[in-house]
Design a protein around this motif. Structure first.
Motif, PDB file in Angstrom:
ATOM      1  N   ALA A  39      -5.072  13.743  -8.991  1.00  5.33           N
ATOM      2  CA  ALA A  39      -5.094  14.938  -9.813  1.00  5.33           C
ATOM      3  C   ALA A  39      -3.645  15.226 -10.534  1.00  5.33           C
ATOM      4  O   ALA A  39      -3.692  15.985 -11.615  1.00  5.33           O
ATOM      5  CB  ALA A  39      -5.111  16.105  -8.638  1.00  5.33           C
ATOM      6  N   HIS A  40      -2.757  14.543 -10.229  1.00  8.15           N
ATOM      7  CA  HIS A  40      -1.371  14.781 -11.036  1.00  8.15           C
ATOM      8  C   HIS A  40      -0.927  13.265 -11.369  1.00  8.15           C
ATOM      9  O   HIS A  40       0.183  12.756 -11.262  1.00  8.15           O
ATOM     10  CB  HIS A  40      -0.240  15.295 -10.004  1.00  8.15           C
ATOM     11  N   ARG A  41      -1.855  12.691 -12.197  1.00 10.14           N
ATOM     12  CA  ARG A  41      -1.648  11.157 -12.521  1.00 10.14           C
ATOM     13  C   ARG A  41      -0.305  10.836 -13.268  1.00 10.14           C
ATOM     14  O   ARG A  41       0.278   9.786 -13.058  1.00 10.14           O
ATOM     15  CB  ARG A  41      -2.733  10.850 -13.209  1.00 10.14           C
ATOM     16  N   THR A  42       0.156  11.750 -14.103  1.00 10.30           N
ATOM     17  CA  THR A  42       1.118  11.409 -14.940  1.00 10.30           C
ATOM     18  C   THR A  42       2.445  11.433 -14.300  1.00 10.30           C
ATOM     19  O   THR A  42       3.623  11.086 -14.773  1.00 10.30           O
ATOM     20  CB  THR A  42       1.321  12.355 -16.099  1.00 10.30           C
ATOM     21  N   SER A  43       2.629  11.991 -12.955  1.00 11.46           N
ATOM     22  CA  SER A  43       3.608  12.138 -12.010  1.00 11.46           C
ATOM     23  C   SER A  43       3.887  10.816 -11.347  1.00 11.46           C
ATOM     24  O   SER A  43       4.822  10.644 -10.695  1.00 11.46           O
ATOM     25  CB  SER A  43       3.631  13.091 -11.137  1.00 11.46           C
ATOM     26  N   PHE A  44       2.865   9.698 -11.328  1.00 10.51           N
ATOM     27  CA  PHE A  44       3.022   8.536 -10.669  1.00 10.51           C
ATOM     28  C   PHE A  44       2.661   7.496 -11.439  1.00 10.51           C
ATOM     29  O   PHE A  44       2.531   7.396 -12.644  1.00 10.51           O
ATOM     30  CB  PHE A  44       1.865   8.706  -9.592  1.00 10.51           C
ATOM     31  N   ARG A  45       3.418   6.229 -10.908  1.00  8.42           N
ATOM     32  CA  ARG A  45       3.367   5.108 -11.647  1.00  8.42           C
ATOM     33  C   ARG A  45       1.979   4.202 -11.835  1.00  8.42           C
ATOM     34  O   ARG A  45       1.188   4.782 -11.090  1.00  8.42           O
ATOM     35  CB  ARG A  45       4.411   4.248 -11.297  1.00  8.42           C
ATOM     36  N   ASP A  46       2.059   3.192 -12.596  1.00 12.48           N
ATOM     37  CA  ASP A  46       0.829   2.551 -12.649  1.00 12.48           C
ATOM     38  C   ASP A  46       0.331   1.431 -11.765  1.00 12.48           C
ATOM     39  O   ASP A  46      -0.836   0.943 -11.547  1.00 12.48           O
ATOM     40  CB  ASP A  46       0.689   1.644 -14.100  1.00 12.48           C
ATOM     41  N   HIS A  47       1.123   1.470 -10.864  1.00 14.99           N
ATOM     42  CA  HIS A  47       0.854   0.569  -9.656  1.00 14.99           C
ATOM     43  C   HIS A  47       1.343   1.283  -8.361  1.00 14.99           C
ATOM     44  O   HIS A  47       2.155   2.188  -8.182  1.00 14.99           O
ATOM     45  CB  HIS A  47       1.595  -0.769  -9.623  1.00 14.99           C
ATOM     46  N   ILE A  48       0.632   1.033  -7.042  1.00 24.17           N
ATOM     47  CA  ILE A  48       0.958   1.900  -5.732  1.00 24.17           C
ATOM     48  C   ILE A  48       1.239   0.590  -4.814  1.00 24.17           C
ATOM     49  O   ILE A  48       0.602  -0.388  -4.889  1.00 24.17           O
ATOM     50  CB  ILE A  48      -0.237   2.616  -5.333  1.00 24.17           C
ATOM     51  N   LEU A  49       2.337   0.922  -4.209  1.00 22.46           N
ATOM     52  CA  LEU A  49       2.666   0.026  -3.277  1.00 22.46           C
ATOM     53  C   LEU A  49       2.847   0.568  -1.738  1.00 22.46           C
ATOM     54  O   LEU A  49       2.911   1.567  -1.524  1.00 22.46           O
ATOM     55  CB  LEU A  49       4.304  -0.349  -3.523  1.00 22.46           C
ATOM     56  N   ALA A  50       2.214  -0.366  -0.628  1.00 22.61           N
ATOM     57  CA  ALA A  50       2.029   0.254   0.562  1.00 22.61           C
ATOM     58  C   ALA A  50       2.700  -1.008   1.349  1.00 22.61           C
ATOM     59  O   ALA A  50       2.585  -2.311   1.309  1.00 22.61           O
ATOM     60  CB  ALA A  50       0.666   0.172   0.998  1.00 22.61           C
ATOM     61  N   GLU A  51       4.037  -0.525   2.142  1.00 23.61           N
ATOM     62  CA  GLU A  51       4.624  -1.664   2.951  1.00 23.61           C
ATOM     63  C   GLU A  51       4.132  -1.610   4.250  1.00 23.61           C
ATOM     64  O   GLU A  51       4.012  -0.385   5.035  1.00 23.61           O
ATOM     65  CB  GLU A  51       6.061  -1.569   2.845  1.00 23.61           C
ATOM     66  N   LEU A  52       3.530  -2.603   4.837  1.00 27.36           N
ATOM     67  CA  LEU A  52       3.041  -2.598   6.324  1.00 27.36           C
ATOM     68  C   LEU A  52       3.729  -3.236   7.111  1.00 27.36           C
ATOM     69  O   LEU A  52       4.667  -4.274   6.644  1.00 27.36           O
ATOM     70  CB  LEU A  52       1.683  -3.343   6.159  1.00 27.36           C
ATOM     71  N   LEU A  53       3.798  -2.934   8.461  1.00 31.52           N
ATOM     72  CA  LEU A  53       4.612  -3.348   9.564  1.00 31.52           C
ATOM     73  C   LEU A  53       4.154  -4.617  10.138  1.00 31.52           C
ATOM     74  O   LEU A  53       3.011  -4.866  10.432  1.00 31.52           O
ATOM     75  CB  LEU A  53       4.840  -2.421  10.671  1.00 31.52           C
ATOM     76  N   PRO A  54       4.997  -5.685  10.245  1.00 32.54           N
ATOM     77  CA  PRO A  54       4.457  -7.185  10.870  1.00 32.54           C
ATOM     78  C   PRO A  54       4.551  -6.939  12.408  1.00 32.54           C
ATOM     79  O   PRO A  54       4.914  -5.993  12.781  1.00 32.54           O
ATOM     80  CB  PRO A  54       5.510  -8.048  10.388  1.00 32.54           C
ATOM     81  N   PRO A  55       3.988  -8.057  13.026  1.00 30.25           N
ATOM     82  CA  PRO A  55       4.154  -8.053  14.495  1.00 30.25           C
ATOM     83  C   PRO A  55       5.798  -8.045  14.870  1.00 30.25           C
ATOM     84  O   PRO A  55       6.595  -9.037  14.510  1.00 30.25           O
ATOM     85  CB  PRO A  55       3.667  -9.339  15.036  1.00 30.25           C
ATOM     86  N   LEU A  56       6.256  -7.464  15.784  1.00 31.01           N
ATOM     87  CA  LEU A  56       7.484  -7.365  16.301  1.00 31.01           C
ATOM     88  C   LEU A  56       7.492  -7.772  17.772  1.00 31.01           C
ATOM     89  O   LEU A  56       6.441  -7.745  18.379  1.00 31.01           O
ATOM     90  CB  LEU A  56       8.349  -5.980  16.186  1.00 31.01           C
ATOM     91  N   THR A  57       8.581  -8.161  18.291  1.00 31.62           N
ATOM     92  CA  THR A  57       8.637  -8.336  19.804  1.00 31.62           C
ATOM     93  C   THR A  57       8.598  -7.302  20.690  1.00 31.62           C
ATOM     94  O   THR A  57       8.635  -6.031  20.077  1.00 31.62           O
ATOM     95  CB  THR A  57      10.155  -9.318  20.043  1.00 31.62           C
TER      96      THR A  57
END
Length: 348
Positions: free
Chosen positions: A157-175
């Motif tokens: 709905a507010h496309r111009t306020s956001f970039r052309d790519h979206i990133l999602a950083e996911l958590l890996p297995p931890l001890t």
């Protein structure tokens, strides 16, 4: 009824409760404040972002909450940043690659995995900060889906306020002690810092990453087995999130977090399925007014240009450019009456 809206200072007690839940998770699970003042600062910036009061449209940082209207509890939270990676605060990641070696003399060859530090000063939009109260998981309301997908409605709905790519950083297995095998093998040796300490510092200042991290190629062969095996993997708790993101258009492009090796998933903003489906409609009224008795769609609806931002997950019928639904919150919470403009995004 679950309502989706922008965060306010009245939510601080509920956010502190969610913070305490996050504190029980492994370090790095969710970087949220644990004190009222920390939340107050983030909420103020979020409110300015929603109100469009920032100098740059790409400086926005938005916090969404899901509220149970019966208990009055905040039962979910998610966040979106218009841009992750600027000149003042770059986006760092390891590029995962390989290098082939072969000796004709001894007729022997190897393919070595590699990690190379990369920097972006004009980074993508980022989604993150997703947390749902354990008591609200696996319920018919599907709070996790609601609070996760509402970000896509807002971005569309507010496309111009956001970039052309979206990133999602996911958590890996931890001890079990919350340690990152990759951090212990690489990050600690170059910074002499604990994983959680470095993760917190990076949210304030990333200079130490550029100054201390190795700038050349890191050969994965030299790393311990647990560190090698954590690169690009996700924890069991994160697997449903990864599955959902891939289903709507995100891909793993051989980029991982330089601290813990968790995968970075990226999508072109305009190719994310829910964002593609955001549509302006009119609110048509109840199902009986549409002549239909059965619902054929479910998604998130919000009044067009709603300030403050608010939305609901609804089931209904889309017919002749209008949304019909019997959801009680359409009038009481969204304040819509037949003929009013509404934005609607089906889940899939």
């Amino acid at each position: 009824m679950i309502v989706l809206r922008e965060v306010t200072e009245d939510d601080i007690p509920g956010l502190e409760r969610l913070s305490s839940i996050a504190a029980e998770r492994p370090p790095g699970f969710l970087n949220v404040p644990s004190d009222p003042e920390g939340w107050r600062e983030k909420i103020s910036f979020s409110q300015h972002s929603f109100a469009g009061k920032l100098e740059s449209p790409h400086a926005g940082k938005y916090i969404f909450v899901a509220e149970d209207t019966e208990s009055k509890h905040v039962v979910g939270i998610s966040m979106a940043a218009s841009q992750h990676g600027t000149k003042d605060s770059p986006h760092f990641y390891f590029e995962v690659g390989h290098e082939q070696k072969f000796s004709q003399t001894i007729n022997t060859g190897f393919i070595h995995g590699t990690l190379s530090l990369k920097i972006e000063y004009d980074g993508p939009t980022e989604i993150g900060g997703l947390l749902v109260d354990p008591e609200s998981r696996n319920t018919p309301d599907r709070v996790g889906r609601q609070i996760s997908f509402v970000r896509f409605l807002y971005i569309g709905a507010h496309r111009t306020s956001f970039r052309d790519h979206i990133l999602a950083e996911l958590l890996p297995p931890l001890t079990k002690k919350g340690k990152s095998p990759l951090w212990e093998a690489v990050g600690r040796r170059f910074t002499n810092m604990d994983y959680w300490e470095a993760d917190y510092l990076s949210s304030k200042n990333k200079e130490f990453i550029l100054s201390l991290f190795p700038s050349g190629t890191i050969y994965v062969t030299f790393l311990p087995a647990d560190a090698r095996n954590s690169i690009g993997k996700v924890s069991k708790e994160t697997e449903p999130v990864m599955h959902m993101l891939k289903k709507v258009g995100f891909k793993y492009l051989n980029q991982v977090d330089p601290f813990d090796g968790g995968p970075h998933l990226v999508a072109r903003t305009d190719e994310v399925t829910p964002i593609q489906k955001v549509a302006p409609l009119a609110y048509g009224g109840t199902l009986s007014e549409s002549g239909e008795s059965e619902t054929d769609t479910s998604g998130i609806a919000s009044p067009k240009d709603a300030k403050p931002f608010r939305a609901l997950s609804v089931r209904g019928v889309v017919k002749n450019g209008a949304l019909y639904t019997d959801h009680p919150g359409i009038k009481s919470y969204l304040g819509l009456k037949p003929g009013d403009a509404v934005l609607y995004m089906p889940y899939y």
